[in-house]
Every structure is written in C-alpha cells, then in structure tokens.
Design a protein around this motif. Sequence first.
Motif, PDB file in Angstrom:
ATOM      1  N   LEU A   1       0.852  -1.183   0.000  1.00 25.43           N
ATOM      2  CA  LEU A   1       0.000   0.000   0.000  1.00 25.43           C
ATOM      3  C   LEU A   1       0.888   1.234   0.000  1.00 25.43           C
ATOM      4  O   LEU A   1       1.992   1.203   0.554  1.00 25.43           O
ATOM      5  CB  LEU A   1      -0.901   0.022   1.247  1.00 25.43           C
ATOM      6  CG  LEU A   1      -1.948  -1.077   1.350  1.00 25.43           C
ATOM      7  CD1 LEU A   1      -2.654  -0.997   2.701  1.00 25.43           C
ATOM      8  CD2 LEU A   1      -2.963  -0.946   0.226  1.00 25.43           C
ATOM      9  N   PRO A   2       0.417   2.335  -0.574  1.00 23.81           N
ATOM     10  CA  PRO A   2       1.228   3.551  -0.553  1.00 23.81           C
ATOM     11  C   PRO A   2       1.310   4.144   0.852  1.00 23.81           C
ATOM     12  O   PRO A   2       0.344   4.083   1.616  1.00 23.81           O
ATOM     13  CB  PRO A   2       0.467   4.488  -1.505  1.00 23.81           C
ATOM     14  CG  PRO A   2      -0.923   3.979  -1.533  1.00 23.81           C
ATOM     15  CD  PRO A   2      -0.849   2.500  -1.302  1.00 23.81           C
ATOM     16  N   TYR A   3       2.455   4.693   1.193  1.00 27.66           N
ATOM     17  CA  TYR A   3       2.597   5.418   2.454  1.00 27.66           C
ATOM     18  C   TYR A   3       3.794   6.357   2.338  1.00 27.66           C
ATOM     19  O   TYR A   3       4.616   6.220   1.432  1.00 27.66           O
ATOM     20  CB  TYR A   3       2.763   4.475   3.654  1.00 27.66           C
ATOM     21  CG  TYR A   3       4.059   3.706   3.670  1.00 27.66           C
ATOM     22  CD1 TYR A   3       4.129   2.433   3.117  1.00 27.66           C
ATOM     23  CD2 TYR A   3       5.203   4.250   4.237  1.00 27.66           C
ATOM     24  CE1 TYR A   3       5.314   1.724   3.114  1.00 27.66           C
ATOM     25  CE2 TYR A   3       6.388   3.542   4.242  1.00 27.66           C
ATOM     26  CZ  TYR A   3       6.438   2.278   3.684  1.00 27.66           C
ATOM     27  OH  TYR A   3       7.612   1.588   3.674  1.00 27.66           O
ATOM     28  N   GLY A   4       3.837   7.318   3.246  1.00 28.99           N
ATOM     29  CA  GLY A   4       4.954   8.249   3.278  1.00 28.99           C
ATOM     30  C   GLY A   4       5.465   8.389   4.700  1.00 28.99           C
ATOM     31  O   GLY A   4       6.389   7.707   5.119  1.00 28.99           O
TER      32      GLY A   4
ATOM     33  N   ALA B   1       0.535  12.613   8.868  1.00 31.96           N
ATOM     34  CA  ALA B   1       0.775  13.986   8.414  1.00 31.96           C
ATOM     35  C   ALA B   1       0.664  14.190   6.909  1.00 31.96           C
ATOM     36  O   ALA B   1       0.325  15.281   6.466  1.00 31.96           O
ATOM     37  CB  ALA B   1       2.162  14.440   8.877  1.00 31.96           C
ATOM     38  N   CYS B   2       0.950  13.182   6.101  1.00 32.80           N
ATOM     39  CA  CYS B   2       1.080  13.431   4.653  1.00 32.80           C
ATOM     40  C   CYS B   2      -0.144  13.010   3.842  1.00 32.80           C
ATOM     41  O   CYS B   2      -0.371  13.537   2.760  1.00 32.80           O
ATOM     42  CB  CYS B   2       2.323  12.719   4.114  1.00 32.80           C
ATOM     43  SG  CYS B   2       2.165  10.917   4.006  1.00 32.80           S
ATOM     44  N   GLY B   3      -0.901  12.063   4.309  1.00 34.87           N
ATOM     45  CA  GLY B   3      -2.096  11.611   3.601  1.00 34.87           C
ATOM     46  C   GLY B   3      -1.846  10.576   2.515  1.00 34.87           C
ATOM     47  O   GLY B   3      -2.790  10.108   1.880  1.00 34.87           O
ATOM     48  N   THR B   4      -0.601  10.204   2.283  1.00 33.08           N
ATOM     49  CA  THR B   4      -0.286   9.255   1.212  1.00 33.08           C
ATOM     50  C   THR B   4      -1.003   7.922   1.387  1.00 33.08           C
ATOM     51  O   THR B   4      -1.361   7.262   0.409  1.00 33.08           O
ATOM     52  CB  THR B   4       1.234   9.018   1.140  1.00 33.08           C
ATOM     53  OG1 THR B   4       1.880  10.284   1.031  1.00 33.08           O
ATOM     54  CG2 THR B   4       1.615   8.135  -0.034  1.00 33.08           C
ATOM     55  N   CYS B   5      -1.241   7.523   2.607  1.00 28.40           N
ATOM     56  CA  CYS B   5      -1.824   6.206   2.899  1.00 28.40           C
ATOM     57  C   CYS B   5      -3.351   6.224   2.905  1.00 28.40           C
ATOM     58  O   CYS B   5      -3.964   5.234   3.312  1.00 28.40           O
ATOM     59  CB  CYS B   5      -1.333   5.729   4.258  1.00 28.40           C
ATOM     60  SG  CYS B   5      -1.944   6.777   5.602  1.00 28.40           S
ATOM     61  N   SER B   6      -3.969   7.294   2.469  1.00 30.06           N
ATOM     62  CA  SER B   6      -5.426   7.448   2.595  1.00 30.06           C
ATOM     63  C   SER B   6      -6.200   6.307   1.942  1.00 30.06           C
ATOM     64  O   SER B   6      -5.900   5.877   0.830  1.00 30.06           O
ATOM     65  CB  SER B   6      -5.889   8.759   1.955  1.00 30.06           C
ATOM     66  OG  SER B   6      -5.358   9.855   2.642  1.00 30.06           O
ATOM     67  N   GLY B   7      -7.203   5.847   2.651  1.00 33.43           N
ATOM     68  CA  GLY B   7      -8.209   4.941   2.119  1.00 33.43           C
ATOM     69  C   GLY B   7      -9.569   5.601   2.268  1.00 33.43           C
ATOM     70  O   GLY B   7      -9.688   6.669   2.879  1.00 33.43           O
TER      71      GLY B   7
END
Length: 124
Positions: free
Chosen positions: A37-40, A45-51
């Motif tokens: 899954l994407p993450y930062g 804080a970054c929102g990269t992992c949003s589902g």
Amino acid sequence: MTSHDVTLEWPDGRTLTLAVDEDETILGAAECDGAVLPYGCRTGACGTCSGRLLEVEGAERDADGTIDACAVDDAIAYRRLSRALKDRHRAAGYVLLCIASPRADCRIAVGSSVHTELVDNPWK
Ligand code: FES
C-alpha cells in the motif's frame, strides 16, 4: 484481543480481507500479509496512505449515499492525530491507514488514486 475483518479493495478489482487487531494499524496488518500500500510519513501527516470507507458493518447511509459520519467515527480509532485529513474528509469516510485501527468490520478503497481524491489539482 478483538479483531475485525477489514477488506481492502484496489481500483483494478483486487481485494484482500484481513483480520486486524484493535491494537494494530490497518497498514501494518496489510504489510504483515504481504500487501503493498502507498505510504509516506507513517505519522498521519502526509495523507499518502489514505483509504476511503466503502461500507461499515451495521452502518446507515445518509440521503446522499455516504456512510453516516458517526458510523465512520465509530469504525476507526486513531493512535495519534490524523493531521492530513480535514473534518470534511473524515466525515466523508477517508481514513489514514498508517495510524488507523478498526472498531468494526469494514470495506475500504485503497491505492494511490484515493489520495488524489483529496488533493486539489492547481493545473486543472
Ligand atoms: S503515511 Fe503519511 S499520513 Fe499515513
């Protein structure tokens, strides 16, 4: 330890159902199962992992078809402040998977396209 069934759904139709303990994050459980899954930042804080929550067991839907905001709050517990999400994003069912733990069985749309739904494109 209580766990909940969390089904991840990618845009290409793939799905993965995980039993996620209430003391682990959805991202962590997915990684333990070999899912990518994407993450930062992994800190909310970054929102990269949003589902985006698609369904919460037992939850009602509002007139516009979205999951009731109270059900969204009841379905997900955060281990720290979800700084990357505005209140309207949380109410619409967006979830930061790096810091979110389930409190109900649910289905969640995942993948990088979910994060792009949250970001205004200045080039449009
Ligand atoms: S990885 Fe940055 S908010 Fe989850």
